[in-house]
Design a protein around this motif. Structure first.
Motif, PDB file in Angstrom:
ATOM      1  N   ASP A  61       0.866  -1.298   0.211  1.00  0.00           N
ATOM      2  CA  ASP A  61      -0.147  -0.355  -0.003  1.00  0.00           C
ATOM      3  C   ASP A  61       0.833   1.185   0.268  1.00  0.00           C
ATOM      4  N   PRO A  62       0.250   2.037  -0.654  1.00  0.00           N
ATOM      5  CA  PRO A  62       1.421   2.804  -0.921  1.00  0.00           C
ATOM      6  C   PRO A  62       1.061   4.426   0.366  1.00  0.00           C
ATOM      7  N   LEU A  63       1.503   4.877   1.253  1.00  0.00           N
ATOM      8  CA  LEU A  63       1.751   6.314   1.751  1.00  0.00           C
ATOM      9  C   LEU A  63       1.672   7.328   1.411  1.00  0.00           C
ATOM     10  N   PRO A  64       0.687   8.146   1.807  1.00  0.00           N
ATOM     11  CA  PRO A  64       0.519   9.722   1.491  1.00  0.00           C
ATOM     12  C   PRO A  64       1.612  10.806   1.407  1.00  0.00           C
ATOM     13  N   THR A  65       1.875  11.046   0.794  1.00  0.00           N
ATOM     14  CA  THR A  65       3.125  12.143   0.257  1.00  0.00           C
ATOM     15  C   THR A  65       2.921  13.459   1.580  1.00  0.00           C
ATOM     16  N   THR A  66       2.060  13.575   1.758  1.00  0.00           N
ATOM     17  CA  THR A  66       1.702  14.781   2.769  1.00  0.00           C
ATOM     18  C   THR A  66       0.776  14.123   3.982  1.00  0.00           C
ATOM     19  N   LEU A  67       0.626  15.007   4.946  1.00  0.00           N
ATOM     20  CA  LEU A  67      -0.816  14.536   5.969  1.00  0.00           C
ATOM     21  C   LEU A  67      -2.163  15.821   6.322  1.00  0.00           C
ATOM     22  N   ASP A  68      -1.826  16.157   4.284  1.00  0.00           N
ATOM     23  CA  ASP A  68      -3.152  17.252   4.662  1.00  0.00           C
ATOM     24  C   ASP A  68      -4.608  17.056   5.298  1.00  0.00           C
ATOM     25  N   ALA A  69      -4.473  15.605   4.148  1.00  0.00           N
ATOM     26  CA  ALA A  69      -6.123  15.204   4.880  1.00  0.00           C
ATOM     27  C   ALA A  69      -5.948  14.920   5.867  1.00  0.00           C
ATOM     28  N   HIS A  70      -5.148  13.967   6.409  1.00  0.00           N
ATOM     29  CA  HIS A  70      -4.628  13.209   7.894  1.00  0.00           C
ATOM     30  C   HIS A  70      -5.239  14.456   9.573  1.00  0.00           C
ATOM     31  N   ALA A  71      -6.024  14.074  10.392  1.00  0.00           N
ATOM     32  CA  ALA A  71      -5.381  14.800  11.439  1.00  0.00           C
ATOM     33  C   ALA A  71      -4.822  13.738  12.438  1.00  0.00           C
ATOM     34  N   GLY A  72      -3.975  12.986  11.667  1.00  0.00           N
ATOM     35  CA  GLY A  72      -2.618  12.228  12.677  1.00  0.00           C
ATOM     36  C   GLY A  72      -2.528  11.020  12.337  1.00  0.00           C
ATOM     37  N   VAL A  73      -1.908  10.232  13.143  1.00  0.00           N
ATOM     38  CA  VAL A  73      -1.339   8.686  12.350  1.00  0.00           C
ATOM     39  C   VAL A  73      -1.349   7.804  13.513  1.00  0.00           C
ATOM     40  N   VAL A  74      -1.129   6.744  13.530  1.00  0.00           N
ATOM     41  CA  VAL A  74      -1.576   5.917  14.095  1.00  0.00           C
ATOM     42  C   VAL A  74      -0.643   4.429  13.545  1.00  0.00           C
ATOM     43  N   VAL A  75       0.237   4.383  14.183  1.00  0.00           N
ATOM     44  CA  VAL A  75       1.553   2.752  13.302  1.00  0.00           C
ATOM     45  C   VAL A  75       1.177   1.647  14.293  1.00  0.00           C
ATOM     46  N   PHE A  76       0.360   0.701  14.033  1.00  0.00           N
ATOM     47  CA  PHE A  76       0.238  -0.490  15.032  1.00  0.00           C
ATOM     48  C   PHE A  76       2.208  -1.467  14.588  1.00  0.00           C
ATOM     49  N   GLY A  77       1.769  -2.415  15.879  1.00  0.00           N
ATOM     50  CA  GLY A  77       2.932  -3.302  15.945  1.00  0.00           C
ATOM     51  C   GLY A  77       2.728  -4.763  14.824  1.00  0.00           C
ATOM     52  N   GLY A  78       3.902  -5.474  14.908  1.00  0.00           N
ATOM     53  CA  GLY A  78       3.965  -6.752  13.490  1.00  0.00           C
ATOM     54  C   GLY A  78       4.600  -7.406  14.517  1.00  0.00           C
ATOM     55  N   PRO A  79       4.516  -8.762  13.555  1.00  0.00           N
ATOM     56  CA  PRO A  79       5.802  -9.628  14.035  1.00  0.00           C
ATOM     57  C   PRO A  79       7.396  -9.338  12.820  1.00  0.00           C
ATOM     58  N   MET A  80       7.330  -8.011  12.440  1.00  0.00           N
ATOM     59  CA  MET A  80       9.273  -7.967  11.925  1.00  0.00           C
ATOM     60  C   MET A  80       9.469  -6.950  13.175  1.00  0.00           C
ATOM     61  N   SER A  81      10.871  -6.748  12.810  1.00  0.00           N
ATOM     62  CA  SER A  81      11.181  -5.606  13.413  1.00  0.00           C
ATOM     63  C   SER A  81      11.956  -4.924  13.017  1.00  0.00           C
ATOM     64  N   ALA A  82      11.866  -3.704  13.298  1.00  0.00           N
ATOM     65  CA  ALA A  82      12.212  -2.191  13.119  1.00  0.00           C
ATOM     66  C   ALA A  82      13.614  -2.554  12.162  1.00  0.00           C
ATOM     67  N   ASN A  83      13.981  -3.302  12.521  1.00  0.00           N
ATOM     68  CA  ASN A  83      15.379  -3.441  11.489  1.00  0.00           C
ATOM     69  C   ASN A  83      15.578  -4.232  10.365  1.00  0.00           C
ATOM     70  N   ASP A  84      14.294  -4.533   9.825  1.00  0.00           N
ATOM     71  CA  ASP A  84      14.339  -5.718   8.677  1.00  0.00           C
ATOM     72  C   ASP A  84      14.806  -4.944   7.406  1.00  0.00           C
ATOM     73  N   ALA A  85      15.590  -5.537   7.088  1.00  0.00           N
ATOM     74  CA  ALA A  85      15.780  -4.833   5.109  1.00  0.00           C
ATOM     75  C   ALA A  85      14.728  -5.214   4.103  1.00  0.00           C
ATOM     76  N   ASP A  86      13.296  -4.745   4.478  1.00  0.00           N
ATOM     77  CA  ASP A  86      12.080  -4.823   4.255  1.00  0.00           C
ATOM     78  C   ASP A  86      11.656  -3.465   3.522  1.00  0.00           C
ATOM     79  N   GLU A  87      11.893  -3.750   2.411  1.00  0.00           N
ATOM     80  CA  GLU A  87      11.088  -2.255   1.616  1.00  0.00           C
ATOM     81  C   GLU A  87      10.063  -1.089   2.152  1.00  0.00           C
ATOM     82  N   GLY A  88       8.864  -1.796   2.834  1.00  0.00           N
ATOM     83  CA  GLY A  88       7.921  -1.533   3.086  1.00  0.00           C
ATOM     84  C   GLY A  88       8.244  -0.763   4.712  1.00  0.00           C
ATOM     85  N   ILE A  89       8.559  -1.528   6.000  1.00  0.00           N
ATOM     86  CA  ILE A  89       9.149  -1.168   6.582  1.00  0.00           C
ATOM     87  C   ILE A  89       9.848   0.376   6.161  1.00  0.00           C
ATOM     88  N   HIS A  90      11.273   0.500   5.550  1.00  0.00           N
ATOM     89  CA  HIS A  90      12.025   1.618   5.149  1.00  0.00           C
ATOM     90  C   HIS A  90      10.985   2.840   4.551  1.00  0.00           C
TER      91      HIS A  90
END
Length: 255
Positions: A61-90
């Motif tokens: 899924d794409p991410l927006p280039t601005t937050l003009d259309a959003h009131a805020g952001v929540v990012v949840f957990g997952g089984p992967m690591s924030a250090n993973d070499a995954d383009e989605g995480i990057h």
């Protein structure tokens, strides 16, 4: 790339003792598996008057280039690591720059907290002795955290990695095994290591699908997860209501 229109969060039964607010706008919800849910966080935000734009960058899924259309952001957990070499995480890590520059409220939960830490130059890693927090564990608010609000004494955890406190962040809650449990960065970015969002059904799924991790040092068995919920969950839910109310304030009435 054309951005998807927001998806309105499904309505659910009212939460006892929680009065719907007069909020407006759309919250960007970032999940990390096809079957993942925003749980009680999504439900409470819906009751507060927000719509939800749900995206899964690790699934393309794409991410927006601005937050003009959003009131805020929540990012949840997952089984992967924030250090993973995954383009989605990057992409999510790079997206933190847009989030912070926008000044919009941000809440990172577990992996979402660790992604923010990575962006801020902090370290995300497991303990050298392999100890984990999987189950119910004690939590202690710092003086800064106590000044802000009351915190639960026990919280639900499901992680193998923790994080160093980023430079410039204010520690709000601590614990024995992983000392950095909650922090605030700037005026509007918040991060927590533990999970207050789980419904009972979600906890059952985690206890079944994550059972192979119960052999890790310090992990509790599935029956302890469910027994602990009966004792500690009411206080955790009450804290979550107050915490979300603080992060995503009411929109003032317009004349």
């Amino acid at each position: 790339m054309t951005e998807r229109p927001p998806v309105t969060a499904a309505r659910g039964r009212p939460v006892a003792g929680f009065r719907p607010g007069s909020r407006s706008g759309c919250i960007l919800i970032i999940l990390h598996q096809e079957s993942s849910s925003s749980g009680r966080v999504g439900h409470l935000l819906s009751l507060m008057g927000y719509a939800a734009d749900i995206r899964r960058p690790v699934l393309g899924d794409p991410l927006p280039t601005t937050l003009d259309a959003h009131a805020g952001v929540v990012v949840f957990g997952g089984p992967m690591s924030a250090n993973d070499a995954d383009e989605g995480i990057h992409r999510e890590t790079r997206f933190m720059d847009i989030v912070l520059k926008s000044g919009k409220p941000y809440l990172g939960i577990c992996l979402g907290a660790q992604i923010l830490v990575n962006h801020l130059g902090g370290r995300v890693a497991g303990r050298e002795d392999g100890a984990v927090e999987i189950g119910w564990y004690g939590l202690e608010a710092t003086p800064a955290g106590r000044e802000m609000m009351d915190w639960p004494s026990m919280v639900y955890q499901f992680h193998r990695e923790g994080f160093d406190l980023p430079r410039g962040a204010e520690l709000l809650a601590t614990a024995d095994v992983y000392p950095n449990q909650a922090f605030r960065y700037g005026a509007n970015a918040w991060a927590i290591q533990f999970h207050a969002e789980l419904t009972l059904a979600m906890m059952h799924r985690w206890a079944v699908r994550g059972a192979h991790r119960f052999v890790l040092p310090g992990a509790q068995q599935g029956r302890e997860h469910l027994a602990g919920r009966l004792v500690h969950d009411a206080a955790l839910l009450e804290w979550l209501k107050q915490f979300l109310d603080r992060i995503f304030p009411a929109v003032p009435n317009q004349p």
